[in-house]
Write an enzyme that holds these catalytic residues in place. Structure first.
Site, PDB file in Angstrom:
ATOM      1  N   LYS A 134      -0.539  -2.880  -9.825  1.00 30.02           N
ATOM      2  CA  LYS A 134      -0.631  -1.654  -9.025  1.00 30.02           C
ATOM      3  C   LYS A 134      -1.865  -0.884  -9.494  1.00 30.02           C
ATOM      4  O   LYS A 134      -2.015  -0.603 -10.692  1.00 30.02           O
ATOM      5  CB  LYS A 134       0.644  -0.816  -9.205  1.00 30.02           C
ATOM      6  CG  LYS A 134       0.694   0.383  -8.287  1.00 30.02           C
ATOM      7  CD  LYS A 134       2.101   0.961  -8.224  1.00 30.02           C
ATOM      8  CE  LYS A 134       2.141   2.173  -7.326  1.00 30.02           C
ATOM      9  NZ  LYS A 134       3.485   2.709  -7.164  1.00 30.02           N
ATOM     10  N   ILE A 188      -1.093  -2.327  -4.130  1.00 30.45           N
ATOM     11  CA  ILE A 188      -0.426  -3.309  -4.997  1.00 30.45           C
ATOM     12  C   ILE A 188      -0.976  -4.691  -4.649  1.00 30.45           C
ATOM     13  O   ILE A 188      -1.092  -5.037  -3.470  1.00 30.45           O
ATOM     14  CB  ILE A 188       1.105  -3.271  -4.822  1.00 30.45           C
ATOM     15  CG1 ILE A 188       1.651  -1.954  -5.369  1.00 30.45           C
ATOM     16  CG2 ILE A 188       1.790  -4.380  -5.605  1.00 30.45           C
ATOM     17  CD1 ILE A 188       1.758  -0.863  -4.440  1.00 30.45           C
ATOM     18  N   ASP A 234      12.512   9.496  -5.074  1.00 24.97           N
ATOM     19  CA  ASP A 234      12.000   8.891  -3.840  1.00 24.97           C
ATOM     20  C   ASP A 234      12.785   7.615  -3.522  1.00 24.97           C
ATOM     21  O   ASP A 234      12.211   6.562  -3.241  1.00 24.97           O
ATOM     22  CB  ASP A 234      10.502   8.586  -3.977  1.00 24.97           C
ATOM     23  CG  ASP A 234       9.840   8.402  -2.610  1.00 24.97           C
ATOM     24  OD1 ASP A 234      10.463   8.763  -1.588  1.00 24.97           O
ATOM     25  OD2 ASP A 234       8.692   7.905  -2.571  1.00 24.97           O
ATOM     26  N   GLN A 258       0.860  -1.177   0.000  1.00 27.58           N
ATOM     27  CA  GLN A 258       0.000   0.000   0.000  1.00 27.58           C
ATOM     28  C   GLN A 258       0.892   1.220   0.000  1.00 27.58           C
ATOM     29  O   GLN A 258       1.873   1.267   0.738  1.00 27.58           O
ATOM     30  CB  GLN A 258      -0.869  -0.002   1.260  1.00 27.58           C
ATOM     31  CG  GLN A 258      -1.825   1.151   1.300  1.00 27.58           C
ATOM     32  CD  GLN A 258      -2.870   0.962   2.397  1.00 27.58           C
ATOM     33  OE1 GLN A 258      -2.683   0.161   3.308  1.00 27.58           O
ATOM     34  NE2 GLN A 258      -3.956   1.690   2.299  1.00 27.58           N
ATOM     35  N   GLY A 259       0.574   2.171  -0.818  1.00 26.03           N
ATOM     36  CA  GLY A 259       1.376   3.386  -0.832  1.00 26.03           C
ATOM     37  C   GLY A 259       0.458   4.588  -0.888  1.00 26.03           C
ATOM     38  O   GLY A 259      -0.776   4.451  -0.886  1.00 26.03           O
TER      39      GLY A 259
HETATM   40  N1  LIG Z   1       6.020  -5.403  -8.596  1.00 24.09           N
HETATM   41  C1  LIG Z   1       5.889  -5.596  -7.286  1.00 24.09           C
HETATM   42  N2  LIG Z   1       5.956  -6.822  -6.770  1.00 24.09           N
HETATM   43  C2  LIG Z   1       5.837  -7.044  -5.435  1.00 24.09           C
HETATM   44  N3  LIG Z   1       5.640  -6.064  -4.550  1.00 24.09           N
HETATM   45  C3  LIG Z   1       5.561  -4.799  -5.003  1.00 24.09           C
HETATM   46  C4  LIG Z   1       5.673  -4.495  -6.381  1.00 24.09           C
HETATM   47  N4  LIG Z   1       5.560  -3.154  -6.529  1.00 24.09           N
HETATM   48  C5  LIG Z   1       5.382  -2.663  -5.292  1.00 24.09           C
HETATM   49  N5  LIG Z   1       5.380  -3.640  -4.376  1.00 24.09           N
HETATM   50  C6  LIG Z   1       5.245  -3.517  -2.902  1.00 24.09           C
HETATM   51  O1  LIG Z   1       4.312  -2.514  -2.596  1.00 24.09           O
HETATM   52  C7  LIG Z   1       4.948  -1.457  -1.854  1.00 24.09           C
HETATM   53  C8  LIG Z   1       4.375  -0.125  -2.295  1.00 24.09           C
HETATM   54  O2  LIG Z   1       4.593   0.015  -3.693  1.00 24.09           O
HETATM   55  P1  LIG Z   1       4.960   1.405  -4.346  1.00 24.09           P
HETATM   56  O3  LIG Z   1       6.108   1.997  -3.629  1.00 24.09           O
HETATM   57  O4  LIG Z   1       5.097   1.219  -5.802  1.00 24.09           O
HETATM   58  O5  LIG Z   1       3.620   2.202  -4.028  1.00 24.09           O
HETATM   59  P2  LIG Z   1       3.442   3.726  -3.732  1.00 24.09           P
HETATM   60  O6  LIG Z   1       1.988   3.962  -3.620  1.00 24.09           O
HETATM   61  O7  LIG Z   1       4.127   4.533  -4.736  1.00 24.09           O
HETATM   62  O8  LIG Z   1       4.193   3.786  -2.327  1.00 24.09           O
HETATM   63  P3  LIG Z   1       4.805   5.019  -1.503  1.00 24.09           P
HETATM   64  O9  LIG Z   1       3.670   5.730  -0.863  1.00 24.09           O
HETATM   65  O10 LIG Z   1       5.692   4.305  -0.496  1.00 24.09           O
HETATM   66  O11 LIG Z   1       5.582   5.875  -2.433  1.00 24.09           O
HETATM   67  C9  LIG Z   1       6.443  -1.612  -2.148  1.00 24.09           C
HETATM   68  O12 LIG Z   1       7.248  -1.139  -1.080  1.00 24.09           O
HETATM   69  C10 LIG Z   1       6.590  -3.101  -2.339  1.00 24.09           C
HETATM   70  O13 LIG Z   1       6.801  -3.742  -1.108  1.00 24.09           O
END
Ligand SMILES: Nc1ncnc2c1ncn2[C@@H]1O[C@H](COP(=O)(O)OP(=O)(O)OP(=O)(O)O)[C@@H](O)[C@H]1O
Length: 448
Positions: free
Chosen positions: A39, A24, A130, A18-19
């Site tokens: 995602k 994801i 980031d 979750q971000g």
């Molecule tokens: N292709 C993938 N395969 C497995 N896990 C993934 C993948 N992409 C992302 N994740 C998991 O999901 C988490 C969050 O993904 P990501 O950083 O892309 O999301 P975000 O919404 O941009 O997050 P943030 O708020 O931290 O910037 C990652 O730290 C990772 O653990």
């Protein structure tokens, strides 16, 4: 969302991340029968960063550090991107370490890879903006030509070159970008970020890996974090670390917005450190050490020494020597760790004594040690946490090599030590003096 099928092909099975900008999921590809990652991002969000992510992801597909892009699309209210399913991210792996940090060998190996990953993003014309441990994830299986880890999350990426690959002019007061703990001071000062700033984040990340935490870890306010970063930057932040970390700092500190970092120089710095400590390419990552060989640390203070089976403790100016009776039930036989920051006594190791049985390796662990083998001697210079790390590396090497049942150089080195120093001195219950140089620090443990 679980159970949703995208384009009759990808079934969302489990939320794995979750971000700020989306969730994801692990999903099943009905067509290929493979697991993938999806995602998702709500379209209603003010910022639609997923489109940008797709652009960056597609443009770095030549890099061994890019997760494989599979597809992207839109369903009502959501944009999504389908990509290779990765494993743990580096923040998760670090949290799993009993010491809460990575060893020197692992940190250096990672650092070399992460510099290349960042360089590949830059070569494609993008800044990541980031860089942090959770934005690097391990591959589940890596094929030829692929790296073992990938850079992810391009939600804050920015193109820093124009269509002619000329650097775009820096803007004024662009605001903060990134994650406070790892952001460069320039980001705190709202300056336009350049390639150097991704490396600043990497610098903080590497120090955190090695030391376990950054001095500003508990601060919430960005301004306070900025002040602390200015105060601690160097040399305070690099204290006790190999001198190459200061050189790393000096290089990135010399760069301006438009400058291209010397990635190769930075990689070489880490590589030189790696070789100087005699780590080789087969050296295991911390997470590759069998978990049964890594135990939860026990704190051994001087008061507990007496009843833990440490038969003699000779706190000296330097090094520290302890002899322990491995039969002691309280000592747990398999793990010894002392971390006494107050007295600067810092012994930190994770190991299982290995009684090598080359005929039948399965018996190695359970084979009872004879009485004469039940003494374990540990010694190193406690004034530097770095030595504690080296010490840990050596023991880990022994574990690993014991497991794979090969003759190992560490044991030979220990024999040397035994001949040179330990036997003569320890048996007389006197202080052991090692000459103050790196190689002797490496030869500082002995298993009898
Ligand atoms: N292709 C993938 N395969 C497995 N896990 C993934 C993948 N992409 C992302 N994740 C998991 O999901 C988490 C969050 O993904 P990501 O950083 O892309 O999301 P975000 O919404 O941009 O997050 P943030 O708020 O931290 O910037 C990652 O730290 C990772 O653990």
């Amino acid at each position: 969302m679980i159970g949703t099928t995208l384009r009759n092909r990808w079934v969302l099975e489990k939320k794995i991340g979750q971000g700020a900008f989306g969730d994801i999921y692990a999903a099943r590809d009905i067509e290929t029968k493979k697991n993938v990652a999806v995602k998702m991002e709500e379209c209603t969000k003010k910022r639609e960063s997923l489109k940008l992510e797709v652009v960056v992801l597609k443009s770095i597909q030549d890099s061994p550090y890019a997760p494989i892009y599979i597809s992207c699309g839109r369903i009502p209210n959501y944009n999504y991107v389908v990509m290779e399913l990765l494993g743990n991210n580096l923040a998760q792996l670090k949290r799993k370490m009993p010491t809460g940090k990575f060893s020197l060998g692992t940190t250096l190996r990672l650092g070399i890879e992460l510099i290349s990953a960042i360089e590949d993003v830059h070569e494609a014309g993008f800044l990541h903006r980031d860089i942090k441990p959770s934005n690097f994830a391990l591959r589940r299986t890596s094929h030829k030509g692929q790296s073992f880890c990938c850079v992810i999350d391009f939600g804050l990426a920015r193109k820093y070159v124009d269509s002619n690959f000329q650097i775009r002019p820096a803007r004024q007061n662009i605001g903060f970008r990134g994650t406070a703990r790892y952001a460069s001071i320039a980001s705190h000062q709202s300056e336009e970020l350049g390639r150097k700033d991704d490396l600043w984040s990497l610098y903080y990340l590497l120090i955190e890996f090695l030391v376990g935490q950054l001095p500003w870890r508990k601060l919430k306010e960005k301004d306070e974090i900025k002040e602390m970063k200015i105060k601690y930057n160097c040399p305070a932040l690099c204290q006790g670390l190999p001198p190459e970390f200061v050189k790393f700092f000096e290089h990135i500190n010399s760069l301006k917005y438009e400058d291209k970092p010397n990635y190769q120089y930075l990689r070489n710095l880490l590589r030189e450190t790696y070789l100087r400590y005699h780590f080789d390419d087969n050296y295991p990552f911390d997470w590759e050490i069998p978990s049964e060989n890594i135990q939860t640390p026990i704190l051994i203070s001087n008061s507990t020494v007496a009843n833990t089976g440490m038969s003699s403790v000779l706190p000296t100016r330097s090094p520290f020597l302890a002899e322990m009776d491995l039969n002691s039930p309280k000592l747990n036989r398999e793990f010894i760790s002392t971390e006494n920051m107050n007295s600067n006594l810092f012994l930190n190791s994770a190991f299982k004594p290995i009684h090598q049985n080359n005929q039948n390796p399965d018996q190695n662990i359970n084979n009872p040690l004879s009485r004469s083998q039940q003494k374990l001697m540990l010694a190193y210079d406690p004034t530097s946490p770095r030595n504690a790390d080296l010490f840990e590396q050596q023991l880990k090497r022994i574990q690993h090599q014991g497991k794979s049942n090969t003759v190992n150089s560490a044991e030979i080195e220990m024999d040397n030590l035994q001949n040179q120093n330990a036997n003569q001195n320890a048996n007389q219950n006197s202080v052991i003096h090692f000459p103050d140089n790196q190689s002797s620090h490496r030869k500082c443990c002995e298993i009898m």
